[in-house]
Enzyme design. Structure first.
Site, PDB file in Angstrom:
ATOM      1  N   SER A  84       1.173  -1.404  -0.107  1.00  0.00           N
ATOM      2  CA  SER A  84      -0.009  -0.050  -0.030  1.00  0.00           C
ATOM      3  C   SER A  84       0.926   1.342  -0.256  1.00  0.00           C
ATOM      4  O   SER A  84       1.287   1.706  -0.265  1.00  0.00           O
ATOM      5  CB  SER A  84      -0.927  -0.105   1.101  1.00  0.00           C
ATOM      6  N   HIS A 233      -7.737  -5.994   0.073  1.00  0.00           N
ATOM      7  CA  HIS A 233      -6.137  -5.468   0.364  1.00  0.00           C
ATOM      8  C   HIS A 233      -5.301  -5.265   1.102  1.00  0.00           C
ATOM      9  O   HIS A 233      -3.909  -5.487   1.043  1.00  0.00           O
ATOM     10  CB  HIS A 233      -6.912  -3.940   0.802  1.00  0.00           C
TER      11      HIS A 233
END
Length: 255
Positions: A84, A233
């Protein structure tokens, strides 16, 4: 800025970089797995964990922190693994100093600016815990649950909870909130990075999408991609064995 880090293993150096609200412990399973074959340096990025606080959270600054660590430890073309926000830091470091970086693994993030705010409720929950003066993890979880209903996300956030502190978080919440637009943005790299790059996408995540392919190809022409089905994610936490294997195989091939 001198980052806090943890080092383990021997071999070619690999720097592991966590994402927003995280710390070097978040990718500890990956670090341990890689340390059987590599010299692994896991870092706390600025304003997170035990690294210094700063009023700045721009990708150039965060990438320079990594490049200074490379110089400080005299690492020979380390490979970078980032999830990320950590993936964006890794990409920026490669863009700023391509000759200094041996390769990249970028987990579930694209080299693009995200216009949609994705963490409004998280910020509200974190601030609510601060204002409530929570003294233990159970109470903090109860307060946080009023804004964040996914237990796994709360568990992740509470890893940085420090009871009995006036500031109960190991990350600099005011600065992260103030610079959130910068964190979601992407200034781009000034020159394409020519080295090997692996993007790993969570199959159910919307952070790395087919429409991002032109930007990926332009900035990282040697990039390839893998998808881990059935993950979002937090792919490294949802299917850690598969994630770790993909990273290890790529780094071994690129070494």
């Amino acid at each position: 800025m001198q980052l806090n880090f943890r080092r383990q293993g021997q071999g070619r150096p690999v720097i592991v970089i966590h994402g927003l609200f995280g710390s070097l412990d978040n990718l500890n399973g990956l670090s341990k797995s890689l340390s059987e074959h590599f010299d692994v340096i896991a870092v706390d990025v600025r304003n997170h964990g035990l690294s210094p606080r700063s009023d700045q959270m721009h990708y150039h600054d965060m990438a320079e922190d990594i490049l200074r660590l490379i110089e400080q430890l005299q690492l020979e073309r380390p490979m970078l693994v980032g999830h990320s926000m950590g993936g964006k830091i890794a990409m920026m470091a490669a863009g700023l100093a391509p000759a200094a970086i041996g390769g990249l693994v970028v987990a579930d993030i694209a080299p693009v600016a995200y216009t949609q705010a994705r963490h409004d409720e998280v910020f509200k929950g974190l601030q609510a815990v601060t204002e409530a003066g929570c003294r233990d993890r159970k109470t903090a979880d109860e307060v946080l649950s009023r804004h964040v209903n996914i237990a796994g996300v709360r568990q992740f956030l509470l890893k940085s909870f420090v009871p009995y502190n006036r500031d109960p978080w190991r990350f600099n919440l005011p600065v992260l909130f103030h610079h959130y637009r910068n964190i979601m943005s992407w200034p781009g790299v000034s020159q394409p990075y020519p080295g090997p790059v692996l993007f790993i996408k969570g199959g159910e995540s919307d952070y790395l999408l087919p429409e991002h392919q032109p930007q990926v190809a332009q900035q990282f022409p040697q990039a390839r991609a893998k998808v881990i089905p059935g993950t979002g994610h937090w792919l490294h936490a949802e299917k850690p064995q598969l994630f770790n294997r993909l990273v290890l195989d790529f780094l071994a091939e690129a070494s």
